[in-house]
Design a protein around this motif. Structure first.
Motif, mmCIF file in Angstrom:
data_model
loop_
_atom_site.group_PDB
_atom_site.id
_atom_site.type_symbol
_atom_site.label_atom_id
_atom_site.label_comp_id
_atom_site.label_asym_id
_atom_site.label_seq_id
_atom_site.Cartn_x
_atom_site.Cartn_y
_atom_site.Cartn_z
ATOM 1 N N THR A 118 0.938 -1.281 0.010
ATOM 2 C CA THR A 118 -0.132 -0.135 0.143
ATOM 3 C C THR A 118 0.747 1.221 0.082
ATOM 4 O OG1 THR A 118 -1.586 -1.149 1.236
ATOM 5 C CG2 THR A 118 -1.884 1.218 1.159
ATOM 6 N N LEU A 119 1.803 1.273 0.774
ATOM 7 C CA LEU A 119 2.926 2.471 0.857
ATOM 8 C C LEU A 119 3.421 2.809 -0.573
ATOM 9 C CD1 LEU A 119 4.456 4.717 2.362
ATOM 10 C CD2 LEU A 119 6.030 2.797 2.921
ATOM 11 N N PHE A 120 4.119 1.528 -1.111
ATOM 12 C CA PHE A 120 4.746 1.384 -2.317
ATOM 13 C C PHE A 120 3.884 1.823 -3.281
ATOM 14 C CE2 PHE A 120 8.574 -1.475 -0.803
ATOM 15 C CZ PHE A 120 8.838 -0.286 -0.042
ATOM 16 N N HIS A 121 2.849 1.464 -3.489
ATOM 17 C CA HIS A 121 1.757 2.097 -4.472
ATOM 18 C C HIS A 121 1.663 3.462 -4.348
ATOM 19 C CE1 HIS A 121 -2.111 2.772 -6.249
ATOM 20 N NE2 HIS A 121 -1.848 1.698 -7.218
ATOM 21 N N ALA A 122 1.313 3.981 -3.159
ATOM 22 C CA ALA A 122 1.288 5.459 -2.831
ATOM 23 C C ALA A 122 2.435 6.162 -3.209
ATOM 24 C CB ALA A 122 0.788 5.698 -1.391
ATOM 25 N N VAL A 123 3.407 5.753 -2.964
ATOM 26 C CA VAL A 123 5.067 6.241 -3.332
ATOM 27 C C VAL A 123 5.010 6.538 -4.952
ATOM 28 C CG1 VAL A 123 7.518 6.086 -3.580
ATOM 29 C CG2 VAL A 123 6.208 5.646 -1.339
ATOM 30 N N ALA A 124 4.461 5.414 -5.698
ATOM 31 C CA ALA A 124 4.727 5.518 -7.027
ATOM 32 C C ALA A 124 3.641 6.542 -7.726
ATOM 33 C CB ALA A 124 4.241 3.852 -7.528
ATOM 34 N N LEU A 125 2.430 6.458 -7.033
ATOM 35 C CA LEU A 125 1.267 7.411 -7.663
ATOM 36 C C LEU A 125 1.794 8.806 -7.545
ATOM 37 C CD1 LEU A 125 -1.457 7.964 -8.772
ATOM 38 C CD2 LEU A 125 -2.489 7.572 -6.440
ATOM 39 N N ASP A 126 2.539 9.182 -6.296
ATOM 40 C CA ASP A 126 2.718 10.538 -5.797
ATOM 41 C C ASP A 126 3.965 10.757 -6.796
ATOM 42 O OD1 ASP A 126 3.077 12.750 -3.753
ATOM 43 O OD2 ASP A 126 4.998 12.075 -3.639
ATOM 44 N N ALA A 127 5.033 9.835 -7.078
ATOM 45 C CA ALA A 127 5.949 10.245 -7.800
ATOM 46 C C ALA A 127 5.674 10.505 -9.365
ATOM 47 C CB ALA A 127 7.048 9.221 -7.748
ATOM 48 N N LEU A 128 4.616 9.520 -10.001
ATOM 49 C CA LEU A 128 4.300 9.809 -11.287
ATOM 50 C C LEU A 128 3.515 11.172 -11.225
ATOM 51 C CD1 LEU A 128 2.980 6.116 -11.973
ATOM 52 C CD2 LEU A 128 4.798 7.474 -13.301
ATOM 53 N N THR A 129 2.763 11.341 -10.401
ATOM 54 C CA THR A 129 1.792 12.686 -10.406
ATOM 55 C C THR A 129 2.480 13.892 -10.227
ATOM 56 O OG1 THR A 129 -0.036 11.624 -9.339
ATOM 57 C CG2 THR A 129 0.033 14.013 -9.083
ATOM 58 N N ARG A 130 3.802 14.032 -9.483
ATOM 59 C CA ARG A 130 4.679 15.065 -9.548
ATOM 60 C C ARG A 130 5.258 15.226 -10.893
ATOM 61 N NH1 ARG A 130 5.837 16.978 -3.858
ATOM 62 N NH2 ARG A 130 4.660 15.581 -2.594
ATOM 63 N N THR A 131 5.753 14.233 -11.480
ATOM 64 C CA THR A 131 6.717 14.194 -12.608
ATOM 65 C C THR A 131 5.703 14.749 -13.724
ATOM 66 O OG1 THR A 131 7.908 12.427 -11.748
ATOM 67 C CG2 THR A 131 8.015 12.780 -13.989
ATOM 68 N N ALA A 132 4.443 14.181 -13.852
ATOM 69 C CA ALA A 132 3.600 14.720 -14.783
ATOM 70 C C ALA A 132 3.400 16.146 -14.724
ATOM 71 C CB ALA A 132 2.149 13.921 -14.713
ATOM 72 N N ALA A 133 3.211 16.599 -13.603
ATOM 73 C CA ALA A 133 3.085 18.128 -13.116
ATOM 74 C C ALA A 133 4.168 18.761 -13.662
ATOM 75 C CB ALA A 133 2.802 18.418 -11.713
ATOM 76 N N ALA A 134 5.245 18.242 -13.205
ATOM 77 C CA ALA A 134 6.648 18.984 -13.675
ATOM 78 C C ALA A 134 6.850 19.249 -15.254
ATOM 79 C CB ALA A 134 7.927 18.330 -12.914
ATOM 80 N N ALA A 187 14.939 6.816 -10.034
ATOM 81 C CA ALA A 187 15.320 6.007 -9.298
ATOM 82 C C ALA A 187 14.401 4.861 -8.333
ATOM 83 C CB ALA A 187 16.276 6.749 -8.273
ATOM 84 N N VAL A 188 13.390 5.686 -8.166
ATOM 85 C CA VAL A 188 12.222 4.879 -7.398
ATOM 86 C C VAL A 188 11.639 3.945 -8.286
ATOM 87 C CG1 VAL A 188 10.208 5.193 -5.987
ATOM 88 C CG2 VAL A 188 12.093 6.587 -5.418
ATOM 89 N N LEU A 189 10.665 4.410 -9.410
ATOM 90 C CA LEU A 189 10.007 3.563 -9.852
ATOM 91 C C LEU A 189 10.750 2.140 -10.383
ATOM 92 C CD1 LEU A 189 7.534 5.698 -11.972
ATOM 93 C CD2 LEU A 189 7.258 4.550 -9.915
ATOM 94 N N PRO A 190 11.976 2.301 -10.942
ATOM 95 C CA PRO A 190 12.716 0.994 -11.234
ATOM 96 C C PRO A 190 12.789 0.097 -10.077
ATOM 97 C CG PRO A 190 13.873 2.738 -12.101
ATOM 98 C CD PRO A 190 12.794 3.479 -11.307
ATOM 99 N N ALA A 191 12.892 0.495 -8.800
ATOM 100 C CA ALA A 191 13.302 0.052 -7.481
ATOM 101 C C ALA A 191 11.943 -0.726 -7.067
ATOM 102 C CB ALA A 191 13.970 0.861 -6.492
ATOM 103 N N LEU A 192 10.800 -0.096 -7.543
ATOM 104 C CA LEU A 192 9.512 -0.692 -7.323
ATOM 105 C C LEU A 192 9.000 -1.626 -8.232
ATOM 106 C CD1 LEU A 192 7.916 2.285 -5.473
ATOM 107 C CD2 LEU A 192 9.023 0.384 -4.391
#
Length: 193
Positions: A57-73, A102-107
């Motif tokens: 659950t935590l890692f799913h939330a981390v991936a969603l947050d990272a993707l959301t922030r990257t799209a916004a950037a 760095a995070v998504l490949p690790a997950l």
């Protein structure tokens, strides 16, 4: 039924947990103890487990947050930078700081962004925005046509991944920033050659 807005302290705790998890996954991999993540976030383990009952659950939330922030950037870079290459460079710098590469490949063994109904649309939105930045560079003649989306994304992944060995997280991040700037200079030179 509408969900109740999150209290400011709860929202702050959530953000701190996601940032700490993102950084620790990037630095130590997905086996990092959740209690260590809670400690770095400055919250108790009970706070982390109340919000995220398990690692998935935590890692799913981390991936969603990272993707959301990257799209916004990527969207912000395209909207706010006049020069297409400056927009691409800004996006790459922000994506490096967000540590998504760095995070998504690790997950990937735990989270599958392509097949997840919540992650897939955000992943596609992010990819679409980055592809547009690259297309804008191609159209302006500041990036050679043979430099593709995959070239840019894979180089960012390679640059963002921490180096093995005794380097501190700060030293790794500083090297990644330096290597990204070298990569950008090389791309810019190729575009003007």
């Amino acid at each position: 039924m509408k969900s109740k807005p999150m209290r400011a302290d709860a929202r702050r705790n959530l953000e701190q947990i996601l940032l700490a998890a993102r950084d620790m996954i990037a630095e130590r991999g997905p086996d990092v103890p959740l209690d260590d993540i809670a400690r770095r976030a400055g919250v108790g383990s009970a706070t982390l487990y109340r919000r995220f009952p398990d690692r998935d659950t935590l890692f799913h939330a981390v991936a969603l947050d990272a993707l959301t922030r990257t799209a916004a950037a990527a969207v912000a870079a395209a909207e706010e930078e006049r020069d297409p290459f400056d927009a691409l460079a800004r996006y790459l710098r922000e994506a490096l700081e967000l540590r998504v590469s760095a995070v998504l490949p690790a997950l990937l063994d735990m989270v599958e962004p392509a097949n997840d109904p919540e992650l897939s649309p955000v992943r596609e939105e992010s990819a679409r925005a980055v592809r547009q930045l690259i297309a804008d560079c191609h159209a302006a003649g500041v990036l050679p046509e043979h430099v593709t989306f995959m070239d840019i994304v894979m180089m960012l992944v390679r640059i963002a991944r921490p180096l093995p060995g005794p380097l501190s997280a700060e030293a790794n991040q500083e090297l990644a920033r330096r290597h990204l700037e070298l990569f950008l200079r090389g791309l810019r030179a190729m575009g003007t050659a």
